[in-house]
Design an enzyme around this catalytic site. Structure first.
Site, mmCIF file in Angstrom:
data_model
loop_
_atom_site.group_PDB
_atom_site.id
_atom_site.type_symbol
_atom_site.label_atom_id
_atom_site.label_comp_id
_atom_site.label_asym_id
_atom_site.label_seq_id
_atom_site.Cartn_x
_atom_site.Cartn_y
_atom_site.Cartn_z
ATOM 1 N N LYS A 1 0.619 -1.247 -0.008
ATOM 2 C CA LYS A 1 -0.048 0.084 0.090
ATOM 3 C C LYS A 1 0.941 1.271 0.078
ATOM 4 C CE LYS A 1 -2.607 -2.822 -0.479
ATOM 5 N NZ LYS A 1 -2.486 -4.118 -0.424
ATOM 6 N N GLY B 1 9.668 -22.279 15.692
ATOM 7 C CA GLY B 1 9.131 -23.176 16.650
ATOM 8 C C GLY B 1 8.762 -24.229 15.875
ATOM 9 N N GLY C 1 -0.353 -14.282 -13.011
ATOM 10 C CA GLY C 1 -1.494 -14.228 -12.270
ATOM 11 C C GLY C 1 -2.210 -12.740 -12.097
ATOM 12 N N ALA C 2 -3.296 -12.731 -12.465
ATOM 13 C CA ALA C 2 -4.108 -11.409 -12.697
ATOM 14 C C ALA C 2 -4.881 -11.475 -11.305
ATOM 15 C CB ALA C 2 -4.808 -11.305 -13.925
ATOM 16 N N VAL D 1 0.737 -16.301 -8.359
ATOM 17 C CA VAL D 1 -0.405 -17.300 -8.806
ATOM 18 C C VAL D 1 -0.926 -17.880 -7.381
ATOM 19 C CG1 VAL D 1 0.527 -18.015 -10.886
ATOM 20 C CG2 VAL D 1 1.356 -19.340 -8.884
ATOM 21 N N GLY D 2 -1.045 -17.225 -6.519
ATOM 22 C CA GLY D 2 -1.758 -17.561 -5.225
ATOM 23 C C GLY D 2 -0.732 -17.937 -3.887
ATOM 24 N N HIS E 1 -22.749 15.911 3.183
ATOM 25 C CA HIS E 1 -22.365 16.251 1.726
ATOM 26 C C HIS E 1 -21.396 17.350 1.896
ATOM 27 C CE1 HIS E 1 -23.444 17.826 -2.381
ATOM 28 N NE2 HIS E 1 -23.426 18.912 -1.491
HETATM 29 P P1 FAD Z 1 1.551 -14.105 8.216
HETATM 30 O O1 FAD Z 1 1.412 -12.571 8.084
HETATM 31 O O2 FAD Z 1 2.233 -15.074 7.186
HETATM 32 O O3 FAD Z 1 2.586 -14.526 9.486
HETATM 33 C C1 FAD Z 1 3.059 -15.776 10.019
HETATM 34 C C2 FAD Z 1 4.139 -15.528 10.594
HETATM 35 O O4 FAD Z 1 4.537 -16.960 11.233
HETATM 36 C C3 FAD Z 1 5.555 -14.985 9.712
HETATM 37 O O5 FAD Z 1 6.133 -14.020 10.585
HETATM 38 C C4 FAD Z 1 6.425 -16.318 9.768
HETATM 39 O O6 FAD Z 1 7.775 -15.914 9.720
HETATM 40 C C5 FAD Z 1 5.972 -16.968 11.053
HETATM 41 N N1 FAD Z 1 6.472 -18.349 11.081
HETATM 42 C C6 FAD Z 1 6.083 -19.265 10.348
HETATM 43 N N2 FAD Z 1 6.341 -20.485 10.746
HETATM 44 C C7 FAD Z 1 6.779 -20.270 12.009
HETATM 45 C C8 FAD Z 1 7.371 -21.284 12.603
HETATM 46 N N3 FAD Z 1 7.695 -22.779 12.544
HETATM 47 N N4 FAD Z 1 8.179 -20.714 13.894
HETATM 48 C C9 FAD Z 1 8.071 -19.577 13.928
HETATM 49 N N5 FAD Z 1 7.566 -18.562 13.204
HETATM 50 C C10 FAD Z 1 6.801 -19.123 12.102
HETATM 51 N N6 FAD Z 1 -4.277 -8.861 3.225
HETATM 52 C C11 FAD Z 1 -5.258 -8.054 3.247
HETATM 53 O O7 FAD Z 1 -5.999 -8.110 4.064
HETATM 54 N N7 FAD Z 1 -4.877 -6.752 2.881
HETATM 55 C C12 FAD Z 1 -4.176 -6.438 1.987
HETATM 56 O O8 FAD Z 1 -4.044 -5.237 1.442
HETATM 57 C C13 FAD Z 1 -3.006 -7.565 1.681
HETATM 58 N N8 FAD Z 1 -1.954 -7.399 0.929
HETATM 59 C C14 FAD Z 1 -1.194 -8.276 0.825
HETATM 60 C C15 FAD Z 1 0.070 -7.922 -0.345
HETATM 61 C C16 FAD Z 1 0.864 -8.846 -0.584
HETATM 62 C C17 FAD Z 1 1.923 -8.706 -1.648
HETATM 63 C C18 FAD Z 1 0.891 -10.135 0.264
HETATM 64 C C19 FAD Z 1 1.784 -11.304 0.021
HETATM 65 C C20 FAD Z 1 -0.336 -10.508 0.995
HETATM 66 C C21 FAD Z 1 -1.298 -9.432 1.279
HETATM 67 N N9 FAD Z 1 -2.424 -9.888 2.037
HETATM 68 C C22 FAD Z 1 -3.146 -8.705 2.259
HETATM 69 C C23 FAD Z 1 -2.585 -11.287 2.803
HETATM 70 C C24 FAD Z 1 -1.944 -11.082 4.235
HETATM 71 O O9 FAD Z 1 -0.719 -10.677 4.236
HETATM 72 C C25 FAD Z 1 -2.198 -12.314 4.811
HETATM 73 O O10 FAD Z 1 -3.457 -12.543 4.729
HETATM 74 C C26 FAD Z 1 -1.792 -12.248 6.251
HETATM 75 O O11 FAD Z 1 -0.361 -11.650 6.415
HETATM 76 C C27 FAD Z 1 -1.954 -13.532 7.030
HETATM 77 O O12 FAD Z 1 -1.819 -13.308 8.231
HETATM 78 P P2 FAD Z 1 -0.943 -14.763 9.258
HETATM 79 O O13 FAD Z 1 -0.828 -14.013 10.491
HETATM 80 O O14 FAD Z 1 -2.041 -15.897 9.075
HETATM 81 O O15 FAD Z 1 0.254 -15.030 8.491
HETATM 82 P P1 NAD Z 2 -4.994 -15.019 -6.087
HETATM 83 O O1 NAD Z 2 -5.830 -16.161 -5.783
HETATM 84 O O2 NAD Z 2 -5.724 -13.660 -5.788
HETATM 85 O O3 NAD Z 2 -4.770 -14.687 -7.544
HETATM 86 C C1 NAD Z 2 -4.029 -15.778 -8.387
HETATM 87 C C2 NAD Z 2 -4.275 -15.556 -9.807
HETATM 88 O O4 NAD Z 2 -3.298 -16.351 -10.493
HETATM 89 C C3 NAD Z 2 -5.467 -16.231 -10.074
HETATM 90 O O5 NAD Z 2 -6.363 -15.426 -10.992
HETATM 91 C C4 NAD Z 2 -5.247 -17.553 -10.896
HETATM 92 O O6 NAD Z 2 -6.380 -17.784 -11.632
HETATM 93 C C5 NAD Z 2 -3.974 -17.122 -11.289
HETATM 94 N N1 NAD Z 2 -2.932 -18.384 -11.645
HETATM 95 C C6 NAD Z 2 -3.000 -19.419 -11.105
HETATM 96 N N2 NAD Z 2 -2.058 -20.414 -11.549
HETATM 97 C C7 NAD Z 2 -1.775 -19.608 -12.806
HETATM 98 C C8 NAD Z 2 -0.885 -20.042 -13.738
HETATM 99 N N3 NAD Z 2 -0.119 -21.147 -13.781
HETATM 100 N N4 NAD Z 2 -0.531 -19.120 -14.913
HETATM 101 C C9 NAD Z 2 -1.295 -18.013 -14.782
HETATM 102 N N5 NAD Z 2 -2.225 -17.639 -13.798
HETATM 103 C C10 NAD Z 2 -2.429 -18.369 -12.684
HETATM 104 O O7 NAD Z 2 -3.505 -14.806 -5.517
HETATM 105 P P2 NAD Z 2 -2.403 -13.744 -5.328
HETATM 106 O O8 NAD Z 2 -2.751 -12.475 -5.976
HETATM 107 O O9 NAD Z 2 -1.197 -14.475 -5.284
HETATM 108 O O10 NAD Z 2 -2.695 -13.483 -3.741
HETATM 109 C C11 NAD Z 2 -2.496 -14.102 -2.689
HETATM 110 C C12 NAD Z 2 -3.507 -14.083 -1.595
HETATM 111 O O11 NAD Z 2 -2.942 -12.756 -0.729
HETATM 112 C C13 NAD Z 2 -4.856 -13.738 -1.928
HETATM 113 O O12 NAD Z 2 -5.716 -14.744 -1.584
HETATM 114 C C14 NAD Z 2 -5.314 -12.665 -1.238
HETATM 115 O O13 NAD Z 2 -6.389 -12.811 -0.448
HETATM 116 C C15 NAD Z 2 -3.887 -11.968 -0.585
HETATM 117 N N6 NAD Z 2 -4.020 -10.623 -0.943
HETATM 118 C C16 NAD Z 2 -4.871 -9.634 -0.349
HETATM 119 C C17 NAD Z 2 -4.504 -8.293 -0.931
HETATM 120 C C18 NAD Z 2 -5.722 -7.436 -0.568
HETATM 121 O O14 NAD Z 2 -6.655 -7.894 0.357
HETATM 122 N N7 NAD Z 2 -5.837 -6.262 -1.083
HETATM 123 C C19 NAD Z 2 -3.654 -7.892 -1.703
HETATM 124 C C20 NAD Z 2 -2.731 -9.094 -1.955
HETATM 125 C C21 NAD Z 2 -2.929 -10.303 -1.608
#
Ligand code: FAD
Ligand code: NAD
Length: 476
Positions: free
Chosen positions: A58, A122, A191-192, A281-282, A455
């Site tokens: 962000k 852990g 991945g879109a 791609v997820g 407004h």
């Molecule tokens: P995580 O945030 O992944 O935290 C897990 C933690 O556990 C990490 O610090 C890891 O190091 C630690 N860990 C793992 N295994 C061990 C172990 N064995 N021992 C000790 N520590 C360990 N979500 C939104 O809602 N809004 C967004 O705008 C958004 N933007 C995103 C943008 C990107 C680029 C990405 C990749 C993700 C985004 N997400 C967003 C998704 C969001 O980041 C995750 O849903 C969220 O972080 C999940 O929280 P969590 O606590 O489950 O796991």
């Molecule tokens: P996503 O599931 O949103 O999108 C992955 C895309 O890749 C899908 O459209 C899927 O059809 C496509 N895909 C899968 N395999 C493919 C292939 N082999 N070739 C081409 N396309 C392929 O996953 P993401 O964008 O990686 O994000 C991961 C997660 O992180 C999401 O589930 C989302 O919840 C979270 N996230 C959230 C935010 C937010 O809340 N604004 C921002 C970033 C990430």
């Protein structure tokens, strides 16, 4: 040395750190174990979200949007600023500073709430009279903890694509794509989805030619069809992202400084040449090294830890929250599950209602929704009325210069209860909360239509859409 706690949380992301704080607030002795280290090898709490996810993405979205505004839109406001140039180093430094402040903030909150923080990997090692045993591997040794309850919050990792192995040099995941020190001339993204669109928007605004290859033939299938169609049109036609649907990547050839991406689509074999390639791609649940078998905890077919609706695993006393379990991979979902588990451990009745979790995609315009889409209602045979209102007719949107998109409300035809709200437009991320409140309180469109909205405000578009459900929008 071994230490005993009421609750040991494994993972310090939004699921884990919030669970730890809430459990401590409720009087438990709590430890949180987290393994994250930043680029300088320093422990950094906050998980994916704070370090390489929500927050840095962000920050880059905001900075890149400011750059684009300065380049193309300030003049229209009568603001002349001469030559605009990009200082990417400063942009990245700003992003890193925000991350440092917030991750440091979690460490502060742990101290404030007396959560014992342990850095290291852990893993579980069975059960003893002292509780579940957690072994923390650290540089130069290990620490043993015992917890009466364990909350697993180990998050998720990038889903690998065998044809495009990430090296964070030429082929990037979110970590690499948030830290590029030069703007690539041509950026390919596989991945879109949410990440592809957000990171594609950042680098397009900073000057890259961005091409996104999406395997599915449809664009953003979880989004309401009317919104996804309009978003696709805006993002491709107005914002210049090249998005190819139905594109299946078969091979990536590495050249000295560039990459040749081979893919097939409806027209046959294609090649895309890029300077950098991002894989988005997820994400996959992260259970590596946890030794779940030692405590009888199972994973489902897709690797998620098996839990019930209350985040309970099959082993009483072991809970799991956030990305490592079923449900949307969103930070706010992880946090609320963390709260619910901490409260259940304290004997309260808490749960998370997935049907009112908001989704936001931070493109420009933003896409946000809560509840059911029109296609879902049709599939279930639910009769509904729909009301829409365009931002082009909203005074505040006009003054912002952000008139694309609309608000759409879907309400039950019989009861008028709001079933879904879909917003494409400026600050949709903020506007959607009014819709979440409406759904939580089981509001009808008539309830919203009768509420006074300030407004001029973007939220008037929500008000007008509610009026439009009954065919009585006033400013349209
Ligand atoms: P995580 O945030 O992944 O935290 C897990 C933690 O556990 C990490 O610090 C890891 O190091 C630690 N860990 C793992 N295994 C061990 C172990 N064995 N021992 C000790 N520590 C360990 N979500 C939104 O809602 N809004 C967004 O705008 C958004 N933007 C995103 C943008 C990107 C680029 C990405 C990749 C993700 C985004 N997400 C967003 C998704 C969001 O980041 C995750 O849903 C969220 O972080 C999940 O929280 P969590 O606590 O489950 O796991
Ligand atoms: P996503 O599931 O949103 O999108 C992955 C895309 O890749 C899908 O459209 C899927 O059809 C496509 N895909 C899968 N395999 C493919 C292939 N082999 N070739 C081409 N396309 C392929 O996953 P993401 O964008 O990686 O994000 C991961 C997660 O992180 C999401 O589930 C989302 O919840 C979270 N996230 C959230 C935010 C937010 O809340 N604004 C921002 C970033 C990430």
């Amino acid at each position: 040395m071994t230490q005993q706690f009421d609750v040991v949380v494994i993972g310090g992301g939004p699921g884990g750190y919030i669970a730890a704080i809430r459990a401590a607030q409720l009087g438990s002795s709590v430890a949180c174990v987290d393994a994250w280290t930043d680029a300088n090898n320093k422990p950094s709490l906050g998980g994916t979200c704070l370090n390489v996810g929500c927050i840095p993405s962000k920050a880059m979205l905001e900075s890149s949007e400011n750059y684009e505004r300065a380049l193309h839109h300030f003049a229209e406001h009568g603001v002349r600023i001469g030559q605009v140039s990009l200082d990417l180093k400063q942009m990245l430094a700003r992003k890193d500073k925000i991350v440092d402040q917030l991750t440091g903030g979690v460490a502060y909150l742990f101290k404030k709430n007396k959560v014992a923080s342990f850095h290291g990997q852990g893993s579980l090692a069975g059960h003893t009279d002292a509780g579940f045993k957690v072994v923390i591997k650290q540089t130069g040794g290990e620490t043993i903890l015992h917890g009466r309850h364990i909350i697993i919050a180990t998050g998720s990792v990038v889903r690998p694509l065998p044809a495009a192995p990430v090296d964070n040099h030429l082929i990037l995941d979110n970590v690499g794509a948030l830290a590029m020190t030069e703007v690539p001339k041509r950026l390919g993204i596989i991945g879109a989805g949410v990440i592809g669109l957000e990171m594609g928007s950042v680098w397009k605004r900073l000057g890259s030619e961005v091409t996104i290859l999406e395997a599915l033939p449809a664009f953003l299938p979880p989004v309401d069809d009317q919104l996804s169609k309009e978003a696709f049109r805006i993002l491709t036609k107005d914002k210049g992202l090249a998005i190819h649907l139905g594109a299946k990547v078969t091979k990536v050839e590495r050249k000295a400084k560039a990459l040749k991406v081979h893919y097939t689509d409806a027209k046959g074999q294609q090649i895309l040449e890029v300077d950098r390639l991002m894989v988005a791609v997820g994400r996959a649940p992260n259970t590596e090294g946890l030794n779940l078998g030692s405590v009888g905890v199972n994973v489902e077919a897709h690797g998620f830890i098996e839990v019930d609706d209350h985040c309970r695993t099959a082993t009483p006393g072991i809970w799991a929250v956030g990305d490592v379990v079923r449900g949307p991979m969103l930070a706010h979902k992880a946090e609320e599950e963390g709260v619910a588990v901490a409260e259940q451990i304290a004997g309260q009745q808490s749960h998370v209602d997935f049907s009112t979790i908001p989704w936001v995609i931070y493109t420009a315009p933003e896409i946000a929704w809560v509840g059911q889409t029109e296609q879902q209602l049709k599939a279930q045979g639910i009769e509904y009325r729909s009301g829409s209102y365009p931002f082009a007719a909203n005074g505040r949107a006009k003054s912002l210069g952000e008139t694309r998109g609309f608000v759409k409300i879907l309400a039950c035809k019989r009861t008028d209860r709001i079933l879904g709200v879909h917003i494409l437009g400026p600050f949709a991320s903020e506007l959607i909360t009014e819709a979440v409140v409406a759904l939580e309180f089981r509001a009808s469109s008539e309830d919203i239509a009768r509420i006074v909205h300030a407004h001029p405000a973007l939220s008037e578009a929500f008000h007008e859409a509610a009026l439009a459900v009954d065919g009585r929008a006033l400013n349209m």
